[in-house]
Enzyme design. Structure first.
Site, PDB file in Angstrom:
ATOM      1  CE  LYS A   1     -50.019  13.444  -9.245  1.00 36.48           C
ATOM      2  NZ  LYS A   1     -49.612  14.754  -8.736  1.00 36.48           N
TER       3      LYS A   1
ATOM      4  CG  ASP B   1     -42.869   4.026  -6.314  1.00 38.50           C
ATOM      5  OD1 ASP B   1     -42.293   2.925  -6.198  1.00 38.50           O
ATOM      6  OD2 ASP B   1     -43.112   4.784  -5.350  1.00 38.50           O
TER       7      ASP B   1
ATOM      8  CG  ASP C   1     -53.533   3.549  -2.301  1.00 36.15           C
ATOM      9  OD1 ASP C   1     -53.543   2.608  -1.483  1.00 36.15           O
ATOM     10  OD2 ASP C   1     -52.492   4.059  -2.753  1.00 36.15           O
TER      11      ASP C   1
ATOM     12  CG  ASP D   1     -51.271   2.020  -4.801  1.00 38.87           C
ATOM     13  OD1 ASP D   1     -51.929   2.504  -5.737  1.00 38.87           O
ATOM     14  OD2 ASP D   1     -50.460   2.675  -4.119  1.00 38.87           O
TER      15      ASP D   1
ATOM     16  CG  ASP E   1     -51.393   2.965  -9.395  1.00 39.92           C
ATOM     17  OD1 ASP E   1     -51.856   3.804  -8.584  1.00 39.92           O
ATOM     18  OD2 ASP E   1     -50.462   2.187  -9.100  1.00 39.92           O
TER      19      ASP E   1
ATOM     20  CE1 TYR F   1     -48.872  12.504  -3.988  1.00 49.10           C
ATOM     21  CE2 TYR F   1     -47.204  11.579  -2.519  1.00 49.10           C
ATOM     22  CZ  TYR F   1     -47.977  11.497  -3.667  1.00 49.10           C
ATOM     23  OH  TYR F   1     -47.865  10.410  -4.489  1.00 49.10           O
TER      24      TYR F   1
ATOM     25  CG  ASP G   1     -53.392   6.604  -8.511  1.00 47.94           C
ATOM     26  OD1 ASP G   1     -52.668   7.269  -9.281  1.00 47.94           O
ATOM     27  OD2 ASP G   1     -52.966   6.082  -7.483  1.00 47.94           O
TER      28      ASP G   1
ATOM     29  N   GLY H   1     -72.800  10.751   3.895  1.00 48.83           N
ATOM     30  CA  GLY H   1     -73.808  10.747   2.838  1.00 48.83           C
ATOM     31  C   GLY H   1     -73.281  10.553   1.431  1.00 48.83           C
TER      32      GLY H   1
HETATM   33  P1  13P Z   1     -42.689   7.606   2.700  1.00 50.59           P
HETATM   34  O1  13P Z   1     -42.029   8.919   3.025  1.00 50.59           O
HETATM   35  O2  13P Z   1     -43.835   7.282   3.566  1.00 50.59           O
HETATM   36  O3  13P Z   1     -41.717   6.489   2.520  1.00 50.59           O
HETATM   37  O4  13P Z   1     -43.422   7.844   1.289  1.00 50.59           O
HETATM   38  C1  13P Z   1     -42.772   7.822   0.112  1.00 50.59           C
HETATM   39  C2  13P Z   1     -43.737   7.368  -0.875  1.00 50.59           C
HETATM   40  O5  13P Z   1     -43.896   6.220  -1.105  1.00 50.59           O
HETATM   41  C3  13P Z   1     -44.559   8.380  -1.552  1.00 50.59           C
HETATM   42  O6  13P Z   1     -45.905   8.176  -1.344  1.00 50.59           O
HETATM   43  P1  13P Z   2     -50.132   6.128  -5.153  1.00 52.20           P
HETATM   44  O1  13P Z   2     -50.846   7.424  -5.396  1.00 52.20           O
HETATM   45  O2  13P Z   2     -50.445   5.101  -6.178  1.00 52.20           O
HETATM   46  O3  13P Z   2     -50.375   5.637  -3.757  1.00 52.20           O
HETATM   47  O4  13P Z   2     -48.576   6.378  -5.306  1.00 52.20           O
HETATM   48  C1  13P Z   2     -47.967   7.212  -4.388  1.00 52.20           C
HETATM   49  C2  13P Z   2     -46.559   7.512  -4.662  1.00 52.20           C
HETATM   50  O5  13P Z   2     -46.115   8.531  -4.185  1.00 52.20           O
HETATM   51  C3  13P Z   2     -45.722   6.612  -5.461  1.00 52.20           C
HETATM   52  O6  13P Z   2     -44.382   7.025  -5.464  1.00 52.20           O
HETATM   53 MG    MG Z   3     -50.495   4.106  -2.556  1.00 53.95          MG
HETATM   54 MG    MG Z   4     -52.322   4.309  -6.621  1.00 54.24          MG
END
Ligand code: 13P
Ligand code: 13P
Ligand code: MG
Ligand code: MG
Length: 364
Positions: A231, A286, A11, A52, A131, A228, A233, A103
């Protein structure tokens, strides 16, 4: 022909938020792969995305963990990150956890699934890409594909599958691995595989021939980064037909939208929804988590395809069921088991809240 199939993904920026990939980033990936093909490094490639995450599917003869191939992927992700920054995409460079390539991309953030084999007279392979979920999400489908006769008829009625398969299982926290045999060790095997946040299937082998049957990415981003960042993915490559389960047996487990971890802020349980590429843009809370399946026939290393395998009404029911499960789980709001248990949560305000309330806790 001895061939390596490498799938390397990262990502490097979401469009919009974490929901999808910008076409210019995908185009940049294609151009970079095209150049590597012209230079003779790759036999062939296919660039795609799932949500993503940018996916580089490559064939070559350099073997696994090859520095040139990993460097190509890393530099493609770096160039993509630069473009993502210009477009101010969300979380530009999210999965690139290191400043310098050393590497091999393993342990640096990107996910890697690679396998080396002699290409058969006909070589159908399926590349699964997910994802909004974590590495162990392939455990259940891999178990069903390679060990469950209720899923894979061939285990019972096809001579070349009858000897069963062996599973290489990784303990992603203790960095240990064990190989176990199906069918005779399935009860012990499931003790581990049934706990996918800790144990993830890295590879599966045919016991009849010793050939590699499946390989997956098992990297846990939060364990690498210590916090964190997004994820995992994960991706997973499965060979099919002949000494391996048929294409329909490989796809069948995804008709069941199993509950996986991921979804919003990586901290929730949600249904794993099988979708076509056109539907791999998770937006509801999401999510819910998505999986796509790209099928290829290999021809002397050329990737003939892809066929978008979940672009089929026979998966409508699974999607419908996933939406019902999503509704049901969402109604729990911030309560477990929708929200992950405390120790598995990617996000938490626990220490902040505890600190604020420290003086107000009384002994019982
Ligand atoms: P932000 O705190 O950067 O908005 O992140 C929330 C989010 O999208 C989780 O990855
Ligand atoms: P991704 O791991 O796909 O970037 O998603 C992050 C996230 O926190 C979505 O809420
Ligand atoms: Mg992302
Ligand atoms: Mg992702």
């Amino acid at each position: 022909m001895r061939l390596t199939l490498s799938v390397i993904k990262a990502d490097i920026g979401g469009y919009v938020g974490h929901s999808s990939s910008h076409p210019d980033i995908v185009e940049l990936g294609r151009k970079s792969m095209e150049k590597a093909k012209k230079d003779g490094l790759l036999i062939d490639f296919h660039v795609t995305w799932c949500g993503d995450d940018l996916q580089l599917i490559m064939t070559h003869t350099l073997g696994e963990d090859n520095e040139k191939i990993h460097k190509l992927a890393w530099e493609t992700f770096e160039a993509g990150t630069e473009l993502a920054r210009k477009l101010k995409l969300y979380g530009a460079g999210q999965d690139l956890l290191s400043d310098a390539f050393s590497g091999n991309v393993k342990g640096m953030g990107p996910g890697v699934a690679e396998m080396t084999f002699d290409e058969r007279p006909s070589e159908p392979v399926i590349v699964f890409m997910a994802d909004k979920t974590s590495a162990g999400s392939w455990n259940l489908p891999l178990y069903k594909i390679f060990a469950d006769p209720f899923n894979t008829a061939g285990l019972v009625i096809a001579e070349n599958l009858h000897a069963g398969f062996s599973f290489e299982i990784h303990d992603v926290k203790e960095h240990k691995q064990i190989t176990m045999n199906a069918p005779e060790e399935i009860y012990s095997m499931l003790v581990f595989m049934g706990a996918p946040s800790r144990y993830a299937v890295k590879a599966v082998y045919s016991r009849g021939t010793g050939e590699i049957a499946a390989a997956s990415s098992t990297q846990r981003l939060s364990l690498i980064a210590g916090r964190y960042v997004g994820k995992d993915d994960p991706v997973c490559v499965v060979r099919s037909q002949g000494n391996f389960p048929a294409v329909g047996e490989v796809l069948e487990p995804f008709a069941f939208p199993q509950i996986v971890e991921g979804w919003m802020r990586g901290s929730h349980h949600g249904p794993f929804m099988p979708v076509s590429l056109a539907q791999a843009n998770p937006t509801r809370f999401d999510g819910p988590p998505r999986v796509i399946a790209m099928g290829f026939q290999l021809a002397n290393g050329r990737l003939i395809g892809p066929r978008d395998m979940f672009d089929d009404p026979s998966y409508d029911k699974a999607r419908e069921q996933a939406n019902e499960i999503a509704d049901y789980l969402r109604r729990h709001g911030p309560f477990e088991p929708h929200r992950l248990p405390l120790e598995e949560m990617e996000y938490t305000t626990m220490s902040l809240v505890m600190k604020k309330l420290a003086g107000r806790f009384k002994e019982l």
